[in-house]
Design an enzyme around this catalytic site. Structure first.
Site, PDB file in Angstrom:
ATOM      1  N   HIS A   9       0.802  -1.228   0.000  1.00 37.41           N
ATOM      2  CA  HIS A   9       0.000   0.000   0.000  1.00 37.41           C
ATOM      3  C   HIS A   9       0.831   1.273   0.000  1.00 37.41           C
ATOM      4  O   HIS A   9       0.362   2.309  -0.447  1.00 37.41           O
ATOM      5  CB  HIS A   9      -1.016  -0.034   1.131  1.00 37.41           C
ATOM      6  N   ARG A  27     -10.103   4.545  -1.883  1.00 31.98           N
ATOM      7  CA  ARG A  27      -9.765   3.689  -0.735  1.00 31.98           C
ATOM      8  C   ARG A  27     -10.026   4.481   0.552  1.00 31.98           C
ATOM      9  O   ARG A  27      -9.141   5.152   1.071  1.00 31.98           O
ATOM     10  CB  ARG A  27      -8.293   3.279  -0.805  1.00 31.98           C
ATOM     11  N   ARG A  35     -15.017   2.733  -1.709  1.00 29.08           N
ATOM     12  CA  ARG A  35     -14.922   1.439  -1.036  1.00 29.08           C
ATOM     13  C   ARG A  35     -14.980   1.665   0.468  1.00 29.08           C
ATOM     14  O   ARG A  35     -14.296   2.548   0.989  1.00 29.08           O
ATOM     15  CB  ARG A  35     -13.596   0.779  -1.416  1.00 29.08           C
ATOM     16  N   GLU A  83     -11.772 -10.363  -4.623  1.00 30.57           N
ATOM     17  CA  GLU A  83     -10.359 -10.403  -4.230  1.00 30.57           C
ATOM     18  C   GLU A  83      -9.968 -11.749  -3.638  1.00 30.57           C
ATOM     19  O   GLU A  83      -8.815 -11.981  -3.298  1.00 30.57           O
ATOM     20  CB  GLU A  83     -10.089  -9.337  -3.157  1.00 30.57           C
ATOM     21  N   ASP A 106      -5.042  -8.434  -4.381  1.00 27.86           N
ATOM     22  CA  ASP A 106      -5.346  -9.478  -3.404  1.00 27.86           C
ATOM     23  C   ASP A 106      -5.704 -10.792  -4.091  1.00 27.86           C
ATOM     24  O   ASP A 106      -5.349 -11.858  -3.600  1.00 27.86           O
ATOM     25  CB  ASP A 106      -6.484  -9.031  -2.477  1.00 27.86           C
ATOM     26  N   CYS A 119      -9.824  -2.977 -10.573  1.00 24.61           N
ATOM     27  CA  CYS A 119      -9.213  -1.814  -9.926  1.00 24.61           C
ATOM     28  C   CYS A 119      -7.882  -2.170  -9.257  1.00 24.61           C
ATOM     29  O   CYS A 119      -7.281  -1.356  -8.583  1.00 24.61           O
ATOM     30  CB  CYS A 119     -10.171  -1.171  -8.928  1.00 24.61           C
TER      31      CYS A 119
HETATM   32  C1  PEP Z   1      -6.731  -5.047  -4.724  1.00 28.39           C
HETATM   33  O1  PEP Z   1      -6.594  -5.884  -3.839  1.00 28.39           O
HETATM   34  O2  PEP Z   1      -6.433  -5.256  -5.928  1.00 28.39           O
HETATM   35  C2  PEP Z   1      -7.268  -3.704  -4.406  1.00 28.39           C
HETATM   36  C3  PEP Z   1      -7.581  -2.853  -5.348  1.00 28.39           C
HETATM   37  O3  PEP Z   1      -7.372  -3.372  -3.099  1.00 28.39           O
HETATM   38  P1  PEP Z   1      -6.100  -2.981  -2.192  1.00 28.39           P
HETATM   39  O4  PEP Z   1      -4.907  -2.869  -3.105  1.00 28.39           O
HETATM   40  O5  PEP Z   1      -6.410  -1.717  -1.498  1.00 28.39           O
HETATM   41  O6  PEP Z   1      -6.004  -4.148  -1.264  1.00 28.39           O
HETATM   42 MG    MG Z   2      -7.488  -5.521  -1.858  1.00 30.08          MG
END
Ligand code: PEP
Ligand code: MG
Length: 611
Positions: free
Chosen positions: A196, A304, A339, A438, A462, A509
């Site tokens: 992240h 997010r 989200r 995910e 994920d 996404c």
């Molecule tokens: C993902 O898991 O692809 C996603 C968009 O969510 P994050 O990266 O915030 O876990």
């Molecule tokens: Mg994710």
């Protein structure tokens, strides 16, 4: 190797956010715990006590493990020191006195540990001897370290002037809390491309290189550094030639970005044979929305929302409402998909994720935390429904792994809507509700899920992690994190087929949506829209306009007949390298170079691109 760069001061890592930076190093390390007296209110006492309990348990486990390791490998005599530490740690002077001070003096656990251990250390220094006092200091260090980790690990650094942030490891909360306008670049020892921190760096358009292994040892505060976020290179103490070389590269890159942004507003993301694939933006903070639209985004495909919580502790309903409203108003009439809070893994909220879990990525996180905290979750849903009046809101639930979870979240949304209406508060009439895909179970149960939502969005970061059992943040397994693994492509195809059968739209996404070659596959697999880091939109629109939908579908058919990510990558390279090269973007060039370098590292040459 970057041309013109010396070997001895050059470190290679993983390029995680594109761009060049030249600046002075600002070293950010674990919070130096001065434990200045910090008083707390009475309602904070249980939180501080829980923090202490966790930190104490962790320290104890560590010492016991160290003790048995040393005893096995070196001998029981040398392990005695750890036994002594365990005894001290279990002494009521610590286990009882620390909580006692927190309760009676209303101070933080950190301060209480400091007071108790400081007293003990002084006592031993005077009456027993320095060695014993050092043992106490050692234990204090360990406890304080864990207390800081449990509480969010790092304090956001105060940055006085523009700098390149160097750290062993960084957390998204630290980054979100700093004055990001002053961060020219980020270089870390650890981290992966879909961690992240990397995602946040990309969305803030800060060049970043991760997995440099020892940059935090090699660079000192104030050193001059060049960071190349295309090649994944850090040069400490560069020569004048190196500085001039990178200044020129930076200038060319900025110029091209400006040109692309200008042209991207006017260009529609359509394939040669007319298939329209909307390209939206992923943003972390609501105020990034208008900039994303300037960069050609056709709305926000993923906001997010947990980043609001990193920045402001726990924002109130009103603060959330204002933030969501800002994003919705600035995007209108375009949609904004927000989200709901997605905590866990490398995204820990100070006040929520207190648990000391052996495997937090698969633990109490995301929608699970929200369903277990109805008060917090409903507050967010209230803010969202109220803000929905001001734009085209889509609400999306993360990490849905079962129909029960989806139904639980939707039920709370309905309850919140009813109670707002009872109170006479204006709420959005129609809000689309979607689920993120995910977790493999969501793919396998897509037929059922798709009937109960208006859209789905595949979170490939994920989904890859859970399909391949490869930690997305662990640089040790970065080669195994393969977006083009045949199993991942099959997951995406299954999702598209089942969702389309139910008549709903599929978006992606995750970071795959940002990558040129992955885009060919996603479009060919049937994905309807893409949401990506705003900085990638302009180049990706240009690329989409060079391929046809028919060609993407044919390519997918061929790729699905192959047996490994490597074979699929090679096919994509052969077929599209020439077209990518002709587009000329720095990131395209870097992508092709990376592919050729990887082949060279294996002692092979890259396949010959087709004309
Ligand atoms: C993902 O898991 O692809 C996603 C968009 O969510 P994050 O990266 O915030 O876990
Ligand atoms: Mg994710």
């Amino acid at each position: 190797m970057a041309e013109g760069a010396r070997q001895d001061n050059l470190l290679r890592g993983l390029p995680v956010s594109m761009g060049y930076a030249v600046g002075r190093v600002r070293f950010v390390h674990r919070k130096s715990w001065s434990a200045t007296e910090r008083t707390i209110t009475e309602d904070r006492v249980p939180y501080e006590l829980a923090l202490f309990e966790k930190a104490h348990a962790r320290s104890l486990r560590e010492l016991e493990m160290l003790g048995s390791q040393i005893s096995r490998n070196v001998g029981s005599r040398d392990a005695r020191i750890f036994k002594t530490h365990v005894q001290i740690l279990q002494d009521p002077k610590i286990t009882e006195e620390v909580p006692n001070l927190v309760r009676t003096k209303l101070i933080t656990a950190e301060r209480a540990v400091y007071e108790v251990t400081h007293e003990l250390s002084l006592f031993f220094e005077r009456h027993v001897g320095g060695d014993k006092a050092r043992d106490i200091d050692d234990i204090a260090d360990r406890l304080m370290g864990h207390l800081n980790e449990e509480a969010g690990a790092l304090d956001a650094p105060v940055l006085d002037e523009p700098c390149i942030v160097v750290a062993h490891t960084l957390t998204p909360s630290l980054l979100a809390g700093a004055d990001t306008g002053k961060i020219l670049g980020i270089a870390t020892d650890t981290g992966g491309a879909t961690s992240h921190v990397a995602i946040l760096a990309r969305s803030l358009q800060i060049p970043a290189v991760a997995a440099l292994n020892r940059i935090s040892l090699d660079a000192k505060d104030g050193d001059l550094m060049i960071l190349d976020g295309f090649e994944g290179v850090a040069i400490v103490d560069p020569t004048e030639e190196e500085q001039a070389l990178y200044a020129e590269r930076g200038r060319r890159h900025r110029e091209r970005q400006r040109d692309l942004a200008k042209q991207s507003g006017a260009e529609r993301p359509v394939t040669l044979d007319g298939k329209y694939i909307p390209m939206l933006a992923n943003v972390e903070l609501p105020e990034e929305t208008s900039r994303a639209l300037e960069q050609g985004a056709e709305g926000v495909g993923l906001l997010r929302s947990e980043f609001l919580f990193f920045r402001a502790g726990a924002p109130t309903e009103e603060e959330q409402f204002q933030a969501y409203r800002e994003a919705l108003e600035s995007a209108y009439p375009r949609p904004v998909t927000i989200r709901t809070v997605d905590t866990g893994g490398d995204k820990l909220l100070k006040n929520l994720s207190l648990s000391d879990e052996p495997n937090p990525v698969m633990g109490w996180r995301s929608i699970r935390v929200c369903l277990d905290n109805p008060a917090m979750f409903k507050e967010q849903l209230r803010a969202l429904l109220r803000a929905g009046v001001y734009g085209r809101l889509k609400i999306m639930f993360p990490m849905v792994a079962s129909l029960d979870e989806l139904r639980g979240a939707k039920k709370m949304l309905d309850e919140v809507r009813l109670s707002l209406e009872d109170e006479g508060v204006r709420v959005a009439d129609s809000v689309e509700v979607g689920a993120m895909v995910e977790v493999p179970s969501a793919v396998l149960q897509m037929e059922d899920l798709a009937r109960e939502v208006d859209f789905v969005s595949i979170g490939t970061n994920d989904l890859i992690q859970f399909t391949l059992a490869v930690d997305r943040s662990n640089e040790k397994v970065k080669e195994l994190f393969q977006p083009h693994h045949p199993a991942v492509l099959r997951m995406i195809r299954m999702t598209c087929n089942a969702a389309h059968e139910a008549g709903i739209v599929v978006s992606v996404c995750g970071e795959m949506a940002s990558d040129v070659l992955s885009i060919v596959l996603l479009v060919g697999l049937g994905v309807d829209e893409l949401s990506m880091s705003p900085s990638r939109i302009a180049e990706n629109k240009s690329f989409l306009r060079t391929i046809s939908y028919a060609e993407a579908r044919e390519t997918v058919t061929e790729c699905l007949a192959l047996r490994s990510a490597r074979e699929i990558d090679e096919l994509l390279y052969r077929r599209f390298a020439k077209r990518i090269e002709a587009l000329g973007g720095t990131s395209y060039q870097a992508k092709l170079r990376k592919f050729r370098d990887a082949a060279a590292l294996r002692g092979e040459s890259a396949p010959e691109p087709e004309a």
